[in-house]
Design a protein around this motif. Structure first.
Motif, mmCIF file in Angstrom:
data_model
loop_
_atom_site.group_PDB
_atom_site.id
_atom_site.type_symbol
_atom_site.label_atom_id
_atom_site.label_comp_id
_atom_site.label_asym_id
_atom_site.label_seq_id
_atom_site.Cartn_x
_atom_site.Cartn_y
_atom_site.Cartn_z
ATOM 1 N N ALA A 190 5.217 5.065 -10.491
ATOM 2 C CA ALA A 190 6.307 4.705 -9.564
ATOM 3 C C ALA A 190 5.867 3.547 -8.676
ATOM 4 N N GLY A 191 4.645 3.665 -8.156
ATOM 5 C CA GLY A 191 4.125 2.604 -7.300
ATOM 6 C C GLY A 191 4.042 1.274 -8.052
ATOM 7 N N ASP A 192 3.601 1.322 -9.301
ATOM 8 C CA ASP A 192 3.487 0.077 -10.080
ATOM 9 C C ASP A 192 4.859 -0.563 -10.323
ATOM 10 N N ALA A 193 5.859 0.260 -10.614
ATOM 11 C CA ALA A 193 7.210 -0.269 -10.808
ATOM 12 C C ALA A 193 7.694 -0.935 -9.518
ATOM 13 N N THR A 194 7.374 -0.292 -8.394
ATOM 14 C CA THR A 194 7.792 -0.804 -7.085
ATOM 15 C C THR A 194 7.137 -2.158 -6.796
ATOM 16 N N VAL A 195 5.838 -2.241 -7.028
ATOM 17 C CA VAL A 195 5.119 -3.495 -6.745
ATOM 18 C C VAL A 195 5.624 -4.622 -7.655
ATOM 19 N N VAL B 263 4.721 -0.705 3.054
ATOM 20 C CA VAL B 263 4.091 0.613 2.914
ATOM 21 C C VAL B 263 5.051 1.529 2.162
ATOM 22 N N THR B 264 4.646 1.996 0.978
ATOM 23 C CA THR B 264 5.523 2.899 0.231
ATOM 24 C C THR B 264 5.162 4.344 0.577
ATOM 25 N N LEU B 265 6.188 5.197 0.609
ATOM 26 C CA LEU B 265 6.050 6.554 1.147
ATOM 27 C C LEU B 265 6.633 7.608 0.217
ATOM 28 N N GLY B 266 6.497 7.402 -1.096
ATOM 29 C CA GLY B 266 7.004 8.385 -2.049
ATOM 30 C C GLY B 266 8.492 8.656 -1.821
ATOM 31 N N GLY B 267 8.861 9.931 -1.754
ATOM 32 C CA GLY B 267 10.266 10.316 -1.575
ATOM 33 C C GLY B 267 10.862 9.863 -0.248
ATOM 34 N N ASP B 268 10.013 9.432 0.700
ATOM 35 C CA ASP B 268 10.519 8.900 1.972
ATOM 36 C C ASP B 268 10.828 7.405 1.895
ATOM 37 N N GLY B 269 10.709 6.807 0.722
ATOM 38 C CA GLY B 269 11.058 5.390 0.582
ATOM 39 C C GLY B 269 9.921 4.480 0.980
ATOM 40 N N ALA B 270 10.174 3.563 1.916
ATOM 41 C CA ALA B 270 9.149 2.591 2.290
ATOM 42 C C ALA B 270 9.469 1.974 3.639
ATOM 43 N N ASP C 295 16.567 13.059 -9.442
ATOM 44 C CA ASP C 295 15.842 14.158 -10.080
ATOM 45 C C ASP C 295 14.482 13.630 -10.516
ATOM 46 N N VAL C 296 13.434 14.161 -9.920
ATOM 47 C CA VAL C 296 12.090 13.638 -10.181
ATOM 48 C C VAL C 296 11.511 14.296 -11.432
ATOM 49 N N VAL C 297 11.191 13.476 -12.432
ATOM 50 C CA VAL C 297 10.610 13.974 -13.684
ATOM 51 C C VAL C 297 9.115 13.686 -13.734
ATOM 52 N N VAL D 98 0.854 -1.195 0.000
ATOM 53 C CA VAL D 98 0.000 0.000 0.000
ATOM 54 C C VAL D 98 0.883 1.236 0.000
ATOM 55 N N ASN D 99 0.357 2.345 -0.521
ATOM 56 C CA ASN D 99 1.074 3.598 -0.297
ATOM 57 C C ASN D 99 0.521 4.246 0.973
ATOM 58 N N GLU D 100 1.022 5.431 1.301
ATOM 59 C CA GLU D 100 0.667 6.018 2.592
ATOM 60 C C GLU D 100 -0.823 6.363 2.681
ATOM 61 N N ALA E 81 12.778 -3.167 -4.602
ATOM 62 C CA ALA E 81 11.536 -2.498 -5.015
ATOM 63 C C ALA E 81 11.656 -0.980 -4.881
ATOM 64 N N VAL E 82 12.203 -0.527 -3.769
ATOM 65 C CA VAL E 82 12.357 0.920 -3.563
ATOM 66 C C VAL E 82 13.291 1.499 -4.642
ATOM 67 N N MET E 83 14.393 0.802 -4.899
ATOM 68 C CA MET E 83 15.317 1.277 -5.934
ATOM 69 C C MET E 83 14.609 1.358 -7.294
ATOM 70 N N THR E 84 13.784 0.382 -7.592
ATOM 71 C CA THR E 84 13.083 0.369 -8.881
ATOM 72 C C THR E 84 12.097 1.530 -8.977
ATOM 73 N N GLY E 85 11.366 1.792 -7.898
ATOM 74 C CA GLY E 85 10.437 2.924 -7.886
ATOM 75 C C GLY E 85 11.185 4.236 -8.091
ATOM 76 N N SER E 86 12.297 4.377 -7.422
ATOM 77 C CA SER E 86 13.055 5.624 -7.533
ATOM 78 C C SER E 86 13.689 5.766 -8.917
ATOM 79 N N PHE E 87 14.064 4.666 -9.519
ATOM 80 C CA PHE E 87 14.545 4.729 -10.911
ATOM 81 C C PHE E 87 13.429 5.277 -11.800
HETATM 82 N N1 LIG Z 1 10.205 11.883 -4.997
HETATM 83 C C1 LIG Z 1 10.726 10.639 -5.022
HETATM 84 N N2 LIG Z 1 12.079 10.465 -4.908
HETATM 85 C C2 LIG Z 1 12.622 9.235 -4.919
HETATM 86 N N3 LIG Z 1 11.889 8.109 -5.019
HETATM 87 C C3 LIG Z 1 10.547 8.218 -5.143
HETATM 88 C C4 LIG Z 1 9.895 9.491 -5.159
HETATM 89 N N4 LIG Z 1 8.545 9.268 -5.296
HETATM 90 C C5 LIG Z 1 8.393 7.929 -5.374
HETATM 91 N N5 LIG Z 1 9.580 7.289 -5.273
HETATM 92 C C6 LIG Z 1 9.841 5.828 -5.282
HETATM 93 O O1 LIG Z 1 8.708 5.130 -5.757
HETATM 94 C C7 LIG Z 1 8.157 4.307 -4.715
HETATM 95 C C8 LIG Z 1 6.656 4.310 -4.815
HETATM 96 O O2 LIG Z 1 6.171 5.629 -4.748
HETATM 97 P P1 LIG Z 1 4.814 5.984 -3.979
HETATM 98 O O3 LIG Z 1 4.509 7.423 -4.252
HETATM 99 O O4 LIG Z 1 4.942 5.551 -2.568
HETATM 100 O O5 LIG Z 1 3.747 5.026 -4.706
HETATM 101 P P2 LIG Z 1 2.371 5.405 -5.451
HETATM 102 O O6 LIG Z 1 2.763 5.745 -6.846
HETATM 103 O O7 LIG Z 1 1.589 4.136 -5.343
HETATM 104 O O8 LIG Z 1 1.762 6.559 -4.689
HETATM 105 C C9 LIG Z 1 8.723 4.885 -3.412
HETATM 106 O O9 LIG Z 1 8.779 3.881 -2.397
HETATM 107 C C10 LIG Z 1 10.096 5.356 -3.859
HETATM 108 O O10 LIG Z 1 11.008 4.271 -3.924
#
Ligand SMILES: Nc1ncnc2c1ncn2[C@@H]1O[C@H](COP(=O)(O)OP(=O)(O)O)[C@@H](O)[C@H]1O
Ligand SMILES: [Mg+2]
Length: 306
Positions: A250-255, A219-226, A243-245, A183-185, A275-281
């Protein structure tokens, strides 16, 4: 072992406008793009691109968008032979308008996705599934179809990995059938009937969710990781600074990456780090599926950020 993705396949049609038209008004847009989408397809593609063994169950129409979506999935390495082709329904589409301030208005037409029935799952899943396989689910198929899939996982000895997105009323009642919850936050809060959880609250929220059935809660937390928790321990995994484009998908890549790593036999904490690395990529590039890394791209990214 393999991953069986049971989920949605959509085409995202995105237009940019200065400001949204009001009812009856016609405006000109200045950009149009077509993207592969649908949470099921995105997650299946993410896992397959990282060399996961993935079969997909879902439905598309016999229209042009649908054949492009199937070609994308095949390119990513997904076995699409179980996908059903409907002549009566178009493939799912999301019509997305983005205005100059970055706000969006979205209309989703589930189309063929909405035709995937519990009976389809009863017929398709038994032949595809072996004990120990991972079944990957989200909530862009009908609720009863997801529920049927979960029940069959239990009776066939497969593990389920479930991303409760988009959040649908009634999902909390399925927690006792879910093995691995992602889940995300916001979704963590929705499942618990509280506000979106912050990093500080994520561990407590994950433990509350564990108490309702799942063996693992991520639990994924965007820029805060998971935060990743199981019965033994909880760990916070920070996200690397990038650098966020575009955070779409991102969540789908992570899952998808999490499922791939678990299916490969990694322990939950190691899988969560991948998973976190993949989301951030993925946030470094536009689009959902086009932003996902291959295994060698991910390895290079991990080396650079560790
Ligand atoms: N601003 C960000 N900087 C670095 N990584 C990010 C950022 N936003 C998302 N991510 C990566 O993508 C993952 C999933 O993002 P998140 O926003 O939690 O999911 P969702 O897209 O479901 O809301 C995070 O755990 C993190 O690894
Ligand atoms: Mg988010």
């Amino acid at each position: 072992m393999a991953i069986i993705a049971v989920g949605s396949i959509n085409t995202d049609l995105v237009v940019r406008v200065e400001s949204f038209p009001i009812p009856g008004e016609t405006v000109y847009g200045d950009e149009f793009a077509t993207y592969a989408g649908g949470k099921g397809a995105n997650q299946a593609a993410a896992a397959a691109r990282l060399n996961g063994k993935v079969k997909m169950i879902g439905a598309v129409g016999d229209d042009v968008n649908s054949s492009e979506r199937l070609a994308d999935l095949k390119d990513a390495g997904v076995d699409i032979s179980p996908v059903m082709i409907r002549s009566q329904s178009p493939g799912g589409v999301a019509l997305i308008q983005v205005d100059a301030s970055g706000q969006n208005q979205i209309v989703i037409v589930p189309g063929a996705n909405g035709t995937v029935s519990p009976d389809d799952i009863r017929h398709e899943l038994p032949d595809l599934l072996s004990a120990g396989d991972l079944v990957l689910l989200q909530f862009e198929l009908p609720f009863e179809t997801v529920k049927q899939s979960l029940e069959q996982c239990r009776s066939q000895g497969a593990r389920s990995i479930v991303n409760t997105a988009p959040y649908v009323t009634g999902t909390a009642d399925l927690l006792s059938l879910i093995d691995i919850l992602v889940v995300n936050e916001i979704e963590a809060g929705q499942l618990l009937g509280i506000k979106p959880v912050s990093l500080d609250q994520a561990e407590d929220a994950a433990r509350d969710l564990l108490a309702r059935g799942p063996e693992v809660v991520f639990v994924t937390l965007g820029g805060d990781g998971a935060v990743i928790c199981d019965a033994d321990s909880c760990e916070h995994i920070p996200a690397p600074d990038v650098d966020v484009v575009d955070t779409t998908g991102a969540g789908d890549a992570t899952v998808g990456a999490f499922a791939m790593a678990l299916d490969e036999g990694q322990d939950v904490a190691a899988a969560a780090r991948i998973a976190v690395m993949t989301g951030s990529f993925a946030v470094q590039r536009p689009g959902a599926q086009p932003s996902q890394p291959t295994r060698s791209e991910l390895d290079a990214f991990v080396a650079k950020h560790s």
